[in-house]
Write a protein that holds these residues in place. Structure first.
Motif, PDB file in Angstrom:
ATOM      1  N   TYR A 128     -14.727   5.996  12.122  1.00 20.66           N
ATOM      2  CA  TYR A 128     -15.977   6.465  13.399  1.00 20.66           C
ATOM      3  C   TYR A 128     -16.430   5.530  13.987  1.00 20.66           C
ATOM      4  O   TYR A 128     -16.797   5.559  15.317  1.00 20.66           O
ATOM      5  N   GLU A 161     -15.547  13.989  11.174  1.00 25.02           N
ATOM      6  CA  GLU A 161     -15.165  12.996  11.894  1.00 25.02           C
ATOM      7  C   GLU A 161     -16.126  11.529  11.668  1.00 25.02           C
ATOM      8  O   GLU A 161     -15.612  10.343  11.685  1.00 25.02           O
ATOM      9  N   SER A 162     -17.200  11.672  11.402  1.00 20.38           N
ATOM     10  CA  SER A 162     -18.298  10.891  11.193  1.00 20.38           C
ATOM     11  C   SER A 162     -18.393  10.437   9.568  1.00 20.38           C
ATOM     12  O   SER A 162     -19.246   9.460   9.322  1.00 20.38           O
TER      13      SER A 162
END
Lengths: 299, 299
Positions: free
Chosen positions: B269, B262-263
Motif C-alpha cells: 500500500y 488493500e491497506s
C-alpha cells in the motif's frame, strides 16, 4: 406537475433514521424519522415507508464505514463498525432487492457534502469539503459534484491533531489517542466539561481548545485537498461563535502561505452549512437522481 | 512507425529543467537538461529544444504554486513564490504562443503522480497519492488518472506535523514552524545532522525522527484522501530503509481503524516509485497526449 419524478432518500445516523421523498430540485415532499435500532427492524421500516411511493430511485447516506466498491449485493454493505448489529449488513442490496429501484449508497458525510455542493453553501463551487462536528467528526469531499471514494471514503475526522497544552481529557475515540474526533467531537466537549456544548457559555475558555483542534483539522484538509470552499456543520458547529475562532486558528497556521483569492477571505471560505440539518437528505435526493436510469444490475 | 505522434514534456524543478520528446506509451525518445535560471533565459531554451521536433502537444510539470484555472495567457502562470525571477511568469501562455501547440500545465508533483498512475507504481489503481520527499515535500493526487486541483493543487507537504520529542532543529520551511516539509525534507535532514542524508548510516537514530514525521503525513493523507495506493519518491526516499520505518509508524497510528484489504498489507500500500526519477516527465507526456486535440483556445 403531478407526474414529476420523485426520488427516495434515507439518512442513517447513529441515533436516528430519516426517510424522505423529494424531487430533483431539492424539495422534500414527505419525510419520517425513527430511532436507529437494528437492520432487522429498521430496514423493513424503511422499505414500508417507500412502498407505493413511486420513487424512481433511492439515495442512502449512512454512518460508515461502508463498502462502495462491492458489486451486486455487496454494494453498500456496512463494514465492521462499533454498531455491532449493523456490522456486515448488506444495506444497499437489501434496499434494492426490496424496492426494485436503483440504489446509490455513500457515507453520511459524503451525502451531506453532495447536498451542500448541490443546494447549499457549496453550490457553484468546483470542489467542496464538508466537515461535520457532532457525535463524531467526519469529512466529505466532492469534485465537480462527485464524491471522493478511492479505498473507501474519507475518514479525515480520524486524522491527527496535536494535543492542546491545557488539555485535561484523553481522546474519546476508541481507536486513536490523537485524532480530531477524539478531542473535538461533541462527546469530547462533554467529557472535558461534564456537560453538553450548548449549555457552555460562549466566552468559556473551553471553546479556545475546541477551535484549536478544529483549526488543525481544517488546515490539514485545506492543504491536502485544496478545496474551493469548506462547509462546516453538525451539532457542535451550531455554536456559531466557533466559526470566527476556527478561522483565526487557520489564518494563524497558514502564515500567509499560498493563499488564493478565494481563500484570502476566510469568512467566505470557511462557512456554515446552509441546509439546516437536511444536507445529507438532500444529498441523497441528488444521489438518487444521478443513479436513476442505471439498470438494477449496474451497481 | 515513423509517423507515430510525439509529445513534449517539460519538468521544471528548483535546480534543473528537463525537456523531452516521447510517445504515448511512455517511451522517451530524446531529452535534455539544463540548470534552472530565469524565465528570460530558460523559456527560450525550452522552445528551442522543441523547435522542429513536430510535437503534437506539450505537458509541463513545474514547481508551484501555479495557477491552473486562469484562461488564455493566464493559464499555467507561476504564482508568487520564493523563486522571485519566476513569480508571475505566464509560463503556459509563453510556451503555447511560442510552440503553437496545446499545452497542459500542472504542479511537478501532480505530474509525477500522473506518471506513476499511468506507467508506474500506481498503474491500475483508482486513486493514487504520490508523495515526494526531497528538497521540498509535495503531494500529488489522481482520481481515475485525473489530477486533483480545486483551489489550486494540493500543498500537503505543508500540513501539520507534531514535533518529535528529541527534535533539535527548527523548521526549515520559511512559512510554517510545524509542517512536514519543515522537518522532513532533505534540507531539514541536513540541518539536523550537518550533512546530507545519503551519508548518514542506516541505523542512525535520525532516521527514526524522519520516519516519525513522514508517517504522520502519510497517515493524515491516507485518512483525508482515502487513496488506493501511496507512492513515495524523491531524493530522501532513495534511502529505502525508510519505507519499513514509515509503514511501521503508519500502522502504529492507525490502531487497526477501518483498514481495508488493500491497506491491510502496508508493504503493497505504501510503495516506492517505479519510474526512477522520470515520473514527472512521463506524467507530462501523458498530460500532453490528453490535451492533444483541444483547440489552442481551449485553455
Amino acid at each position: 406537475m403531478s407526474d414529476q419524478r420523485t426520488y427516495g432518500a434515507i439518512e442513517i445516523g447513529g441515533t436516528k433514521i430519516i426517510c424522505a421523498v423529494g424531487t430533483e430540485d431539492g424539495t422534500i415532499q414527505e419525510r419520517t424519522r425513527f430511532p436507529t435500532s437494528s437492520p432487522e427492524t429498521d430496514v423493513p421500516r424503511m422499505t414500508d415507508f417507500f412502498s407505493g411511493s413511486g420513487i424512481s430511485s433511492l439515495g442512502v447516506g449512512t454512518f460508515g464505514p461502508v463498502d462502495l466498491r462491492g458489486k451486486g449485493d455487496e454494494y453498500g454493505k456496512i463494514l465492521e463498525c462499533p454498531r455491532e448489529k449493523w456490522s456486515g449488513c448488506p444495506l444497499g442490496g437489501l434496499l434494492r432487492n426490496a424496492l426494485k429501484v436503483p440504489v446509490a449508497v455513500d457515507s453520511d458525510v459524503n451525502a451531506a457534502c453532495i447536498g451542500e455542493a448541490s443546494f447549499g453553501a457549496g453550490k457553484g463551487k468546483e470542489n467542496v469539503l464538508y466537515i461535520t462536528v457532532g457525535t463524531g467528526i467526519g469529512i466529505g469531499f466532492t469534485i465537480d459534484g462527485r464524491p471522493l471514494h478511492g479505498l473507501m471514503h474519507p475518514e479525515g475526522g480520524h486524522s491527527k491533531v496535536m494535543m492542546h497544552p491545557d488539555e485535561t481529557i484523553s481522546s474519546v475515540c476508541r481507536f486513536h489517542p490523537d485524532c480530531a474526533e477524539g478531542f473535538a467531537s461533541g462527546p469530547a466537549v462533554e467529557r472535558r466539561c461534564g456537560r453538553r456544548g450548548e449549555s457552555i457559555p460562549k466566552d468559556d475558555p473551553v471553546w479556545e481548545i475546541e477551535a484549536y483542534y478544529l483549526s488543525q483539522l481544517v488546515r490539514n484538509c485545506m492543504q491536502i485537498l485544496s478545496p474551493n470552499v469548506i462547509v462546516m456543520g453538525g451539532g457542535v458547529m451550531e455554536q456559531s461563535h466557533l466559526f470566527p475562532m476556527v478561522r483565526d486558528g487557520v489564518r494563524e497556521q497558514l502564515h500567509g502561505h499560498y493563499v488564493r483569492a478565494e481563500s484570502a477571505d476566510l469568512d467566505t471560505y470557511i462557512v456554515p452549512s446552509l441546509l439546516g440539518g437536511s444536507q445529507a437528505l438532500l444529498g441523497c435526493i441528488r444521489m438518487a437522481s444521478e443513479v436513476f436510469g442505471h439498470p438494477l444490475s449496474h451497481l
